[in-house]
Write a protein that holds these residues in place. Structure first.
Motif, PDB file in Angstrom:
ATOM      1  N   ALA A 151       0.824  -1.212   0.000  1.00 10.31           N
ATOM      2  CA  ALA A 151       0.000   0.000   0.000  1.00 10.31           C
ATOM      3  C   ALA A 151       0.856   1.260   0.000  1.00 10.31           C
ATOM      4  O   ALA A 151       0.605   2.196  -0.769  1.00 10.31           O
ATOM      5  CB  ALA A 151      -0.932  -0.008   1.214  1.00 10.31           C
ATOM      6  N   VAL A 152       1.880   1.288   0.846  1.00 13.79           N
ATOM      7  CA  VAL A 152       2.715   2.493   0.909  1.00 13.79           C
ATOM      8  C   VAL A 152       3.624   2.614  -0.317  1.00 13.79           C
ATOM      9  O   VAL A 152       3.886   3.716  -0.804  1.00 13.79           O
ATOM     10  CB  VAL A 152       3.543   2.537   2.216  1.00 13.79           C
ATOM     11  CG1 VAL A 152       2.644   2.698   3.413  1.00 13.79           C
ATOM     12  CG2 VAL A 152       4.423   1.312   2.368  1.00 13.79           C
ATOM     13  N   LEU A 153       4.086   1.484  -0.844  1.00 21.46           N
ATOM     14  CA  LEU A 153       4.927   1.524  -2.041  1.00 21.46           C
ATOM     15  C   LEU A 153       4.128   1.985  -3.259  1.00 21.46           C
ATOM     16  O   LEU A 153       4.638   2.735  -4.106  1.00 21.46           O
ATOM     17  CB  LEU A 153       5.544   0.150  -2.304  1.00 21.46           C
ATOM     18  CG  LEU A 153       6.714  -0.248  -1.393  1.00 21.46           C
ATOM     19  CD1 LEU A 153       7.146  -1.681  -1.677  1.00 21.46           C
ATOM     20  CD2 LEU A 153       7.893   0.710  -1.573  1.00 21.46           C
ATOM     21  N   ASP A 154       2.873   1.540  -3.358  1.00 21.32           N
ATOM     22  CA  ASP A 154       2.012   1.998  -4.457  1.00 21.32           C
ATOM     23  C   ASP A 154       1.822   3.507  -4.389  1.00 21.32           C
ATOM     24  O   ASP A 154       1.872   4.200  -5.418  1.00 21.32           O
ATOM     25  CB  ASP A 154       0.658   1.293  -4.393  1.00 21.32           C
ATOM     26  CG  ASP A 154       0.734  -0.168  -4.816  1.00 21.32           C
ATOM     27  OD1 ASP A 154       1.762  -0.563  -5.402  1.00 21.32           O
ATOM     28  OD2 ASP A 154      -0.227  -0.922  -4.552  1.00 21.32           O
ATOM     29  N   ALA A 155       1.598   4.025  -3.165  1.00 21.36           N
ATOM     30  CA  ALA A 155       1.423   5.475  -2.994  1.00 21.36           C
ATOM     31  C   ALA A 155       2.708   6.224  -3.334  1.00 21.36           C
ATOM     32  O   ALA A 155       2.678   7.311  -3.932  1.00 21.36           O
ATOM     33  CB  ALA A 155       0.991   5.783  -1.560  1.00 21.36           C
ATOM     34  N   PHE A 156       3.849   5.634  -2.971  1.00 21.35           N
ATOM     35  CA  PHE A 156       5.139   6.257  -3.257  1.00 21.35           C
ATOM     36  C   PHE A 156       5.396   6.302  -4.767  1.00 21.35           C
ATOM     37  O   PHE A 156       5.794   7.330  -5.317  1.00 21.35           O
ATOM     38  CB  PHE A 156       6.253   5.475  -2.561  1.00 21.35           C
ATOM     39  CG  PHE A 156       7.617   6.095  -2.676  1.00 21.35           C
ATOM     40  CD1 PHE A 156       8.018   7.098  -1.813  1.00 21.35           C
ATOM     41  CD2 PHE A 156       8.504   5.660  -3.660  1.00 21.35           C
ATOM     42  CE1 PHE A 156       9.276   7.674  -1.923  1.00 21.35           C
ATOM     43  CE2 PHE A 156       9.763   6.230  -3.778  1.00 21.35           C
ATOM     44  CZ  PHE A 156      10.155   7.236  -2.903  1.00 21.35           C
ATOM     45  N   GLU A 157       5.150   5.198  -5.448  1.00 28.40           N
ATOM     46  CA  GLU A 157       5.387   5.132  -6.890  1.00 28.40           C
ATOM     47  C   GLU A 157       4.394   6.002  -7.663  1.00 28.40           C
ATOM     48  O   GLU A 157       4.725   6.525  -8.735  1.00 28.40           O
ATOM     49  CB  GLU A 157       5.299   3.680  -7.369  1.00 28.40           C
ATOM     50  CG  GLU A 157       6.425   2.805  -6.845  1.00 28.40           C
ATOM     51  CD  GLU A 157       6.407   1.415  -7.445  1.00 28.40           C
ATOM     52  OE1 GLU A 157       5.738   1.228  -8.482  1.00 28.40           O
ATOM     53  OE2 GLU A 157       7.058   0.527  -6.891  1.00 28.40           O
ATOM     54  N   ALA A 158       3.189   6.163  -7.133  1.00 23.96           N
ATOM     55  CA  ALA A 158       2.182   6.989  -7.799  1.00 23.96           C
ATOM     56  C   ALA A 158       2.409   8.478  -7.559  1.00 23.96           C
ATOM     57  O   ALA A 158       1.702   9.314  -8.127  1.00 23.96           O
ATOM     58  CB  ALA A 158       0.784   6.596  -7.321  1.00 23.96           C
ATOM     59  N   GLY A 159       3.376   8.806  -6.717  1.00 22.41           N
ATOM     60  CA  GLY A 159       3.668  10.207  -6.440  1.00 22.41           C
ATOM     61  C   GLY A 159       2.740  10.824  -5.412  1.00 22.41           C
ATOM     62  O   GLY A 159       2.748  12.049  -5.216  1.00 22.41           O
ATOM     63  N   GLU A 160       1.936  10.007  -4.719  1.00 23.28           N
ATOM     64  CA  GLU A 160       1.023  10.521  -3.697  1.00 23.28           C
ATOM     65  C   GLU A 160       1.783  10.920  -2.431  1.00 23.28           C
ATOM     66  O   GLU A 160       1.340  11.806  -1.688  1.00 23.28           O
ATOM     67  CB  GLU A 160      -0.040   9.469  -3.377  1.00 23.28           C
ATOM     68  CG  GLU A 160      -0.937   9.124  -4.562  1.00 23.28           C
ATOM     69  CD  GLU A 160      -1.857   7.951  -4.262  1.00 23.28           C
ATOM     70  OE1 GLU A 160      -1.851   7.488  -3.101  1.00 23.28           O
ATOM     71  OE2 GLU A 160      -2.558   7.497  -5.179  1.00 23.28           O
ATOM     72  N   VAL A 161       2.886  10.236  -2.156  1.00 17.36           N
ATOM     73  CA  VAL A 161       3.743  10.576  -1.021  1.00 17.36           C
ATOM     74  C   VAL A 161       5.190  10.610  -1.513  1.00 17.36           C
ATOM     75  O   VAL A 161       5.559   9.912  -2.458  1.00 17.36           O
ATOM     76  CB  VAL A 161       3.608   9.571   0.147  1.00 17.36           C
ATOM     77  CG1 VAL A 161       2.191   9.571   0.694  1.00 17.36           C
ATOM     78  CG2 VAL A 161       4.008   8.159  -0.285  1.00 17.36           C
ATOM     79  N   GLY A 162       5.987  11.436  -0.863  1.00 17.55           N
ATOM     80  CA  GLY A 162       7.384  11.557  -1.264  1.00 17.55           C
ATOM     81  C   GLY A 162       8.338  10.820  -0.349  1.00 17.55           C
ATOM     82  O   GLY A 162       9.483  10.555  -0.709  1.00 17.55           O
ATOM     83  N   GLU A 163       7.860  10.457   0.854  1.00 14.50           N
ATOM     84  CA  GLU A 163       8.690   9.744   1.820  1.00 14.50           C
ATOM     85  C   GLU A 163       7.812   8.764   2.598  1.00 14.50           C
ATOM     86  O   GLU A 163       6.592   8.954   2.696  1.00 14.50           O
ATOM     87  CB  GLU A 163       9.374  10.714   2.791  1.00 14.50           C
ATOM     88  CG  GLU A 163      10.332  11.681   2.123  1.00 14.50           C
ATOM     89  CD  GLU A 163      10.935  12.682   3.108  1.00 14.50           C
ATOM     90  OE1 GLU A 163      10.644  12.568   4.323  1.00 14.50           O
ATOM     91  OE2 GLU A 163      11.678  13.571   2.666  1.00 14.50           O
ATOM     92  N   ILE A 164       8.435   7.717   3.137  1.00 15.08           N
ATOM     93  CA  ILE A 164       7.714   6.719   3.925  1.00 15.08           C
ATOM     94  C   ILE A 164       8.419   6.552   5.263  1.00 15.08           C
ATOM     95  O   ILE A 164       9.642   6.367   5.318  1.00 15.08           O
ATOM     96  CB  ILE A 164       7.656   5.355   3.196  1.00 15.08           C
ATOM     97  CG1 ILE A 164       6.936   5.492   1.853  1.00 15.08           C
ATOM     98  CG2 ILE A 164       6.955   4.316   4.062  1.00 15.08           C
ATOM     99  CD1 ILE A 164       6.945   4.215   1.027  1.00 15.08           C
ATOM    100  N   TYR A 165       7.623   6.614   6.345  1.00 19.02           N
ATOM    101  CA  TYR A 165       8.148   6.443   7.702  1.00 19.02           C
ATOM    102  C   TYR A 165       7.406   5.325   8.421  1.00 19.02           C
ATOM    103  O   TYR A 165       6.267   4.992   8.074  1.00 19.02           O
ATOM    104  CB  TYR A 165       8.005   7.742   8.500  1.00 19.02           C
ATOM    105  CG  TYR A 165       8.891   8.869   8.022  1.00 19.02           C
ATOM    106  CD1 TYR A 165      10.098   9.150   8.649  1.00 19.02           C
ATOM    107  CD2 TYR A 165       8.506   9.668   6.940  1.00 19.02           C
ATOM    108  CE1 TYR A 165      10.911  10.197   8.205  1.00 19.02           C
ATOM    109  CE2 TYR A 165       9.321  10.707   6.495  1.00 19.02           C
ATOM    110  CZ  TYR A 165      10.513  10.965   7.125  1.00 19.02           C
ATOM    111  OH  TYR A 165      11.310  11.977   6.697  1.00 19.02           O
TER     112      TYR A 165
END
Length: 286
Positions: A151-165
């Motif tokens: 879920a977080v990787l999909d958001a990261f690749e889609a440009g929805e988030v720029g960083e993951i914590y």
């Protein structure tokens, strides 16, 4: 002064509460032993995966991969691992304070909640809740970590988030639990160089190409860290609950002792008053 009836009623209520907290302590102790074993079993893989990826980055020059570059957006995904229940001392509040006390602004935070306590807190304060994985904290398995990671990787690749914590509680021992906020992506060689044991000794040769290798390795790295955090969080939660219930039981016993003393004093005072009235009545007759 409270009447004997009031003191007795309160004493019985405290005794009932003490029995509940004692039972909860025993349950938490059993769960802690089980969770501690799982956390210790998962930790070697957790550490090995982190060291492997750290070594790859530290030994790779001019590497260019989408997982290693920050997105254009200022949004930051935060996987927040709390509990679905309370009565665990400061366990939940400590994780929440770690997030709210960080440099991540509320308008930039995108919460991926694991645990209803954290989810409800952030929802009340109008944080964006992107997904709720609260059921996963009951009996976490690796598949749960994979779903959260995807879920977080999909958001990261889609440009929805720029960083993951990742925000969770690290289990040290039965009474020591350390809340942490760990940056998962993007990974950088600068961050890796600060990690003990990650010094570069030579260049890394990729087979297949580095793009394909990192496409496989980094998602597994993310999933392993999430799974390890889930195991650590479960152990920490039960350790915190066991300690809290032990303290509550001790407090109940202290209150019961104090109420017993008050009850005996009230009873003695009542008997003394009755004897005084009897003697006064006998003297009046004679």
């Amino acid at each position: 002064m409270a009447s004997m009836k009031d003191i007795k009623r309160r004493k019985e209520s405290i005794q009932s509460t003490g029995q509940i907290t004692k039972a909860m302590k025993l349950v938490a102790t059993v769960k802690l032993q089980k969770a501690r074993g799982k956390a210790e079993s998962a930790r070697p893989y957790f550490d090995a995966m982190y060291n492997t990826v750290s070594s790859i980055l530290a030994n790779s020059e001019r590497i260019n991969h989408r997982y290693l570059k920050s997105g254009e957006t200022t949004k930051k995904a935060i996987i927040v691992i709390t509990a679905n229940r309370g009565l665990a001392g400061g366990y939940n509040s400590n994780v929440i304070k770690t997030v709210t006390g960080s440099d991540i602004a509320r308008e930039d935070a995108v919460i991926y909640a694991v645990g209803t306590k954290g989810r409800d807190f952030f929802a009340r304060r109008e944080y964006k809740i992107a997904a709720d994985f609260s059921e996963a904290i009951n009996e976490p398995i690796y598949k749960d970590a994979m779903e959260i990671g995807q879920a977080v990787l999909d958001a990261f690749e889609a440009g929805e988030v720029g960083e993951i914590y990742l925000a969770y509680t690290s289990f040290k021992n039965t009474v020591v639990h350390e809340p942490k906020l760990v940056k998962l992506l993007p990974m950088s060689t600068e961050d890796v160089e600060k990690t003990e044991g990650s010094e570069a000794t030579g260049l890394v040769e990729y087979e297949p190409e580095e793009e394909e290798a990192l496409d496989i390795i980094i998602p597994k790295y993310i999933n392993s860290l999430i799974y390890g955090a889930l195991m650590e969080a479960i152990a920490s939660e039960n350790g915190a609950r066991m300690t809290a219930m032990d303290n509550a039981t001790s407090n109940a016993e202290d209150i019961i002792s104090e109420l017993s003393l008050k009850y005996n004093r009230a009873r003695q005072s009542s008997i003394t008053q009755e004897l005084t009235e009897i003697i006064a009545g006998a003297n009046a007759i004679s």
